[in-house]
Scaffold this motif. Structure first.
Motif, short mmCIF file in Angstrom:
data_model
loop_
_atom_site.label_atom_id
_atom_site.label_comp_id
_atom_site.label_asym_id
_atom_site.label_seq_id
_atom_site.Cartn_x
_atom_site.Cartn_y
_atom_site.Cartn_z
N GLU A 366 -10.69 -16.62 6.10
CA GLU A 366 -11.28 -15.50 6.85
C GLU A 366 -10.22 -14.50 7.28
OE1 GLU A 366 -13.89 -16.88 9.93
OE2 GLU A 366 -15.14 -18.04 8.53
N LEU A 367 -8.99 -14.98 7.50
CA LEU A 367 -7.89 -14.06 7.78
C LEU A 367 -7.57 -13.23 6.54
CD1 LEU A 367 -5.73 -13.25 9.95
CD2 LEU A 367 -4.21 -14.91 8.85
N GLU A 368 -7.59 -13.87 5.37
CA GLU A 368 -7.39 -13.13 4.12
C GLU A 368 -8.48 -12.08 3.93
OE1 GLU A 368 -7.40 -13.72 -0.75
OE2 GLU A 368 -7.74 -15.45 0.55
N ALA A 369 -9.73 -12.44 4.26
CA ALA A 369 -10.83 -11.49 4.13
C ALA A 369 -10.61 -10.28 5.02
CB ALA A 369 -12.16 -12.17 4.49
N ALA A 370 -10.12 -10.52 6.24
CA ALA A 370 -9.83 -9.41 7.14
C ALA A 370 -8.72 -8.53 6.58
CB ALA A 370 -9.45 -9.94 8.52
N ALA A 371 -7.69 -9.15 6.01
CA ALA A 371 -6.59 -8.37 5.43
C ALA A 371 -7.07 -7.56 4.24
CB ALA A 371 -5.46 -9.32 5.00
N ALA A 372 -7.97 -8.16 3.43
CA ALA A 372 -8.50 -7.43 2.27
C ALA A 372 -9.32 -6.22 2.70
CB ALA A 372 -9.35 -8.37 1.42
N ALA A 373 -9.90 -6.28 3.91
CA ALA A 373 -10.71 -5.17 4.41
C ALA A 373 -9.88 -4.11 5.12
CB ALA A 373 -11.77 -5.71 5.38
N CYS A 374 -8.58 -4.33 5.23
CA CYS A 374 -7.70 -3.37 5.91
C CYS A 374 -7.63 -2.08 5.11
CB CYS A 374 -6.30 -3.98 6.07
SG CYS A 374 -5.10 -2.87 6.82
N ALA A 375 -8.03 -0.98 5.71
CA ALA A 375 -8.10 0.30 5.00
C ALA A 375 -6.73 0.93 4.82
CB ALA A 375 -9.02 1.26 5.75
N GLU A 376 -5.81 0.66 5.75
CA GLU A 376 -4.49 1.29 5.65
C GLU A 376 -3.57 0.46 4.76
OE1 GLU A 376 -1.70 -0.47 9.16
OE2 GLU A 376 -2.93 1.24 9.71
N GLU A 377 -2.47 1.08 4.35
CA GLU A 377 -1.50 0.37 3.53
C GLU A 377 -0.91 -0.78 4.35
OE1 GLU A 377 2.70 1.14 1.11
OE2 GLU A 377 1.73 2.75 2.22
N ARG A 378 -0.85 -1.96 3.73
CA ARG A 378 -0.32 -3.12 4.44
C ARG A 378 1.20 -3.06 4.42
NH1 ARG A 378 -5.04 -5.36 1.92
NH2 ARG A 378 -3.93 -5.70 -0.02
N VAL A 379 1.79 -2.78 5.58
CA VAL A 379 3.24 -2.66 5.69
C VAL A 379 3.73 -3.74 6.65
CG1 VAL A 379 3.34 -0.22 5.13
CG2 VAL A 379 2.99 -0.92 7.49
N PRO A 380 4.93 -4.28 6.40
CA PRO A 380 5.45 -5.37 7.24
C PRO A 380 6.03 -4.85 8.56
CG PRO A 380 7.01 -4.90 5.48
CD PRO A 380 5.82 -4.01 5.24
N ASP A 381 5.17 -4.42 9.47
CA ASP A 381 5.63 -3.87 10.74
C ASP A 381 6.13 -4.94 11.71
OD1 ASP A 381 5.12 -1.33 9.96
OD2 ASP A 381 3.22 -1.12 11.03
N TYR A 382 5.82 -6.22 11.45
CA TYR A 382 6.17 -7.28 12.38
C TYR A 382 7.51 -7.90 12.00
CZ TYR A 382 1.15 -7.02 13.38
OH TYR A 382 -0.12 -6.59 13.69
N ASP A 383 8.33 -8.17 13.00
CA ASP A 383 9.62 -8.80 12.76
C ASP A 383 9.43 -10.29 12.54
OD1 ASP A 383 12.33 -9.14 12.52
OD2 ASP A 383 12.70 -9.27 14.67
N PHE A 384 10.01 -10.80 11.47
CA PHE A 384 9.90 -12.21 11.11
C PHE A 384 11.30 -12.66 10.72
CE2 PHE A 384 6.38 -15.05 9.13
CZ PHE A 384 7.01 -16.19 9.55
N PRO A 385 12.19 -12.87 11.70
CA PRO A 385 13.61 -13.04 11.39
C PRO A 385 13.91 -14.35 10.66
CG PRO A 385 13.20 -13.44 13.72
CD PRO A 385 11.93 -12.91 13.15
N LEU A 386 14.92 -14.29 9.81
CA LEU A 386 15.47 -15.45 9.13
C LEU A 386 16.80 -15.76 9.81
CD1 LEU A 386 15.09 -17.43 6.72
CD2 LEU A 386 16.43 -15.83 5.35
N LEU A 387 16.84 -16.84 10.56
CA LEU A 387 17.99 -17.16 11.39
C LEU A 387 19.15 -17.66 10.53
CD1 LEU A 387 16.15 -18.97 14.32
CD2 LEU A 387 16.68 -16.54 14.06
N PRO A 388 20.39 -17.57 11.04
CA PRO A 388 21.55 -18.07 10.28
C PRO A 388 21.43 -19.56 10.00
CG PRO A 388 22.26 -16.69 12.12
CD PRO A 388 20.80 -16.91 12.30
N ALA A 389 22.17 -20.02 8.99
CA ALA A 389 22.09 -21.41 8.56
C ALA A 389 22.60 -22.34 9.66
CB ALA A 389 22.89 -21.62 7.28
N ASP A 390 21.97 -23.53 9.75
CA ASP A 390 22.42 -24.52 10.71
C ASP A 390 23.57 -25.33 10.12
OD1 ASP A 390 21.30 -26.29 8.89
OD2 ASP A 390 19.53 -26.73 10.10
#
Length: 514
Positions: A366-390
Motif C-alpha cells: 500500500e505504501l508502493e501504491a501511494a508512491a505510484a500515485a505521487c504526481a510530482e517527480e520522486r526526488v530523494p529529499d530525505y537524508d538517509f546517511p551511510l555512517l563510517p565503517a565500524d
C-alpha cells in the motif's frame, strides 16, 4: 499476457475508468493496490464460461480467486472442496477429471521493460533452469514463506511450483507429495540436502527428519538470495558481486533478523559490507502483523517521540503504548532487525496508510501504491546517511534522519503520496550511494538485486536506472522470483556446487537432464 503460459499479469489500474468501455469493477477487488492481476482464459472450462464462438454471449469479465484458505495449498479433490470451502462458495462446478498434480497460477509483472516473476508456478515449473556450473545431486528445501524447493544435478535445476507457507500440516503434506513427484519425473536422487540456517524453519526441520544419513548443509538466507540471481544470469562465481538483499525476514549470522543487506558475495561465501541500522522488533511476528508497532519501535530507536498527532501513535491504545514502551526499554521479546521490509512497514503506518496487515507485505504494497500515485517527480529529499565503517569494516545506514523528516512533513500537511514517493527515492539513493562506496573500496562493478522488497516496481525501477547511470552492471531476477520463492536455487548453488578441481560423471543416457 497472451503467451501460452498464461500467467496472472499485474497491470496498473486505469485512472480514467469512465473512458473505458469495459465492465465496472467492484471496489472490493484488490483494494488499495495500484495493480490488478489480469489473466486470459487458458483452459477449455474458462472458454466455456466466457462463451465460445456461436454461443450466447458470456460475461466479459470474471473475478477469480484460488480455491483454498489463505496460506494453505489449493484444494483439488471434490469431496475436500465441498467440505473445506463450503463457507466460501454458494455453488460448486464439479467435473470428472481428477487433478493429478496441484499447481497454482503463476504471477508476473513487468518492471523496467522486463518480466519479473512474482510466483513461478503453472506454465513455468518444473521446466529446468540451466546452471552456469555443475552441482551434485541435491535437494534444496527453500524457506518457510512462499515455499518452493529445488532439485539439481549436473548443469540442470528443477524448481518446484509454488507450495505455500510451511506453517500447517496441509502445506507440509503438499511439500512431501510434490517433492516425491519431482524426484520421479526428473530421475534425480539427491545425495545432499540443503536448508536455511534459521533454527526454527519447518522446511529445515523437514530436511533434518528426512536426511536418512545424507549430509545436510545450511546456507545463510541472504547469501542464497544473491546466489539465486547470480545463477540465473549465468555467473560462474569466479568474481564477486555486490549483492543488495532487501526483504522482510532472514536469519542473520549474529542471531538478529537481517533484511537490509549489502553483501560482497560469490558462491563460496560473503562479507557484509553494509546494512540498515538495527531496530527492535517488539514481539517478533506480532510486529509484522501490526505495522504500527514497527513504526513506534523505529521512532524509539531513532530517539523520536511518540506524539499523539502521529498516525501510528493515534491507532494504538494508551494501555498498549505503555506496555510497548516498557517492552522496548527492557528489551523483552525484542529481536534486533536490519530489515528493509520492516522499515517499509514502519513508514506505511507512520504516514497513516496501513496499521494492520491482513496478508504478507500489505503495508509495504500500500505504501508502493501511494508512491505510484505521487504526481510530482520522486526526488530523494530525505537524508538517509551511510555512517563510517565500524571496527569490522561494516557500514551502517541510519534511517533516523529520514524518519524525522517524514514526521516534519506530516505536520506540515504534505500529502502521504508525496511522502511515500520521496521515501522510495531516498531508499534508491541509499542503494546508489552504498554501491558507489563499495566500488571505491573493493572495485566491484556488478550489483545483484534480490529479496522480496525488489518485487516493488517503483523501487526496482529507480534502483536499476540509477545504478546503470552510475556505470554498474545490474543483475535482477527474470526467471525466478526475487522473494523466497527463488531462495532454493541459491541454496543449491552455494551448497551443492562442484569445485573446479573436481569433475562429476554425467547423468546416465535417457535421464531427464538429457
Amino acid at each position: 499476457l497472451t503467451g501460452s503460459r498464461r500467467p496472472v499479469v499485474l497491470l496498473r489500474k486505469r485512472v480514467d475508468t469512465a473512458a473505458s468501455d469495459g465492465p465496472p469493477l467492484a471496489a472490493a477487488v484488490a483494494p488499495k493496490s495500484p495493480d490488478l492481476g489480469v489473466m486470459l482464459p487458458y483452459t477449455p472450462l474458462h472458454h466455456l464460461l466466457l462463451g465460445l464462438p456461436g454461443d450466447p454471449p458470456g460475461p466479459r469479465l470474471l473475478v477469480l480467486t484460488s480455491g483454498n484458505l489463505g496460506g494453505e495449498p489449493i484444494v483439488t479433490g471434490e469431496e475436500e472442496a465441498l467440505e473445506r470451502l463450503a463457507h466460501l462458495a454458494d455453488a460448486f462446478l464439479v467435473h470428472d477429471r481428477p487433478v493429478h498434480v496441484p499447481c497454482d497460477d503463476s504471477v508476473v509483472r513487468v518492471c523496467a521493460g522486463e518480466e519479473l516473476p512474482v510466483r513461478r508456478s503453472r506454465g513455468y515449473a518444473p521446466l529446468p533452469l540451466t546452471l552456469p556450473v555443475p552441482v551434485r545431486p541435491a535437494l534444496a528445501v527453500g524457506g518457510d514463506v512462499k515455499n518452493a524447493f529445488c532439485l539439481g544435478e549436473g548443469r540442470h535445476a528443477w524448481l518446484s511450483a509454488h507450495i505455500g507457507d510451511m506453517d500447517d500440516l496441509a502445506t507440509l503434506g503438499a511439500f512431501e507429495r510434490a517433492e516425491k513427484h519431482l524426484e520421479d519425473i526428473t530421475a534425480v536422487s539427491p545425495g545432499l540436502l540443503v536448508a536455511d540456517r534459521h533454527p526454527a524453519y519447518r522446511s529445515a526441520r523437514w530436511a533434518e527428519r528426512n536426511a536418512d544419513g545424507r549430509p545436510l548443509r545450511r546456507v545463510q538466507h541472504h547469501h542464497a538470495h544473491i546466489a539465486s540471481v547470480m545463477a540465473e544470469h549465468g555467473l560462474d562465481g569466479s568474481r564477486a558481486v555486490l549483492g543488495v538483499a532487501f526483504d522482510g525476514t532472514g536469519y542473520g549470522d549474529d542471531g538478529a533478523v537481517w533484511g537490509g543487506e549489502f553483501l560482497l558475495a560469490d558462491y563460496d561465501g560473503f562479507t557484509r559490507f553494509a546494512h540498515l541500522r538495527y531496530a527492535p522488533l517488539p514481539g517478533g511476528d506480532a510486529a509484522v502483523r501490526h505495522p504500527y508497532r514497527t513504526a513506534l519501535a523505529q521512532l524509539w530507536a531513532a530517539g523520536l517521540g511518540w506524539d499523539p498527532d502521529l498516525p501510528c501513535t493515534a491507532c494504538c491504545s494508551p494501555t498498549e503504548l505503555q506496555v510497548l514502551a516498557r517492552q522496548l526499554e527492557r528489551g523483552l521479546q525484542c529481536v534486533p532487525t536490519s530489515s528493509m521490509g520492516r522499515l517499509f512497514d514502519a513508514v506505511s503506518s507512520l504516514t497513516g496508510i496501513c496499521h494492520r496487515s491482513g496478508y504478507e507485505a500489505q503495508a509495504a504494497m500500500e505504501l508502493e501504491a501511494a508512491a505510484a500515485a505521487c504526481a510530482e517527480e520522486r526526488v530523494p529529499d530525505y537524508d538517509f546517511p551511510l555512517l563510517p565503517a565500524d571496527a569490522d569494516g561494516v557500514r551502517v545506514a541510519d534511517p533516523g534522519p529520514l524518519l524525522a523528516a517524514v514526521v516534519g512533513e506530516l505536520r506540515a500537511g504534505v500529502a502521504r503520496e508525496v511522502i511515500a514517493g520521496r521515501f522510495h527515492a531516498a531508499v534508491a539513493a541509499l542503494v546508489r550511494r552504498t554501491c558507489a562506496a563499495a566500488r571505491e573500496r573493493h572495485g566491484v562493478e556488478t550489483v545483484a538485486l534480490s529479496g522480496g522488497v525488489f518485487a516493488n516496481a517503483v523501487l526496482s525501477e529507480a534502483c536499476v536506472s540509477g545504478l546503470r547511470a552510475d556505470g554498474f552492471s545490474v543483475l535482477r531476477h527474470r526467471l525466478v522470483p526475487p522473494g523466497d520463492g527463488g531462495l532454493a536455487l541459491g541454496q543449491l548453488m552455494v551448497a551443492a556446487r562442484v569445485p573446479r578441481t573436481e569433475t562429476i560423471s554425467p547423468p546416465p543416457t535417457g535421464s531427464a537432464a538429457h
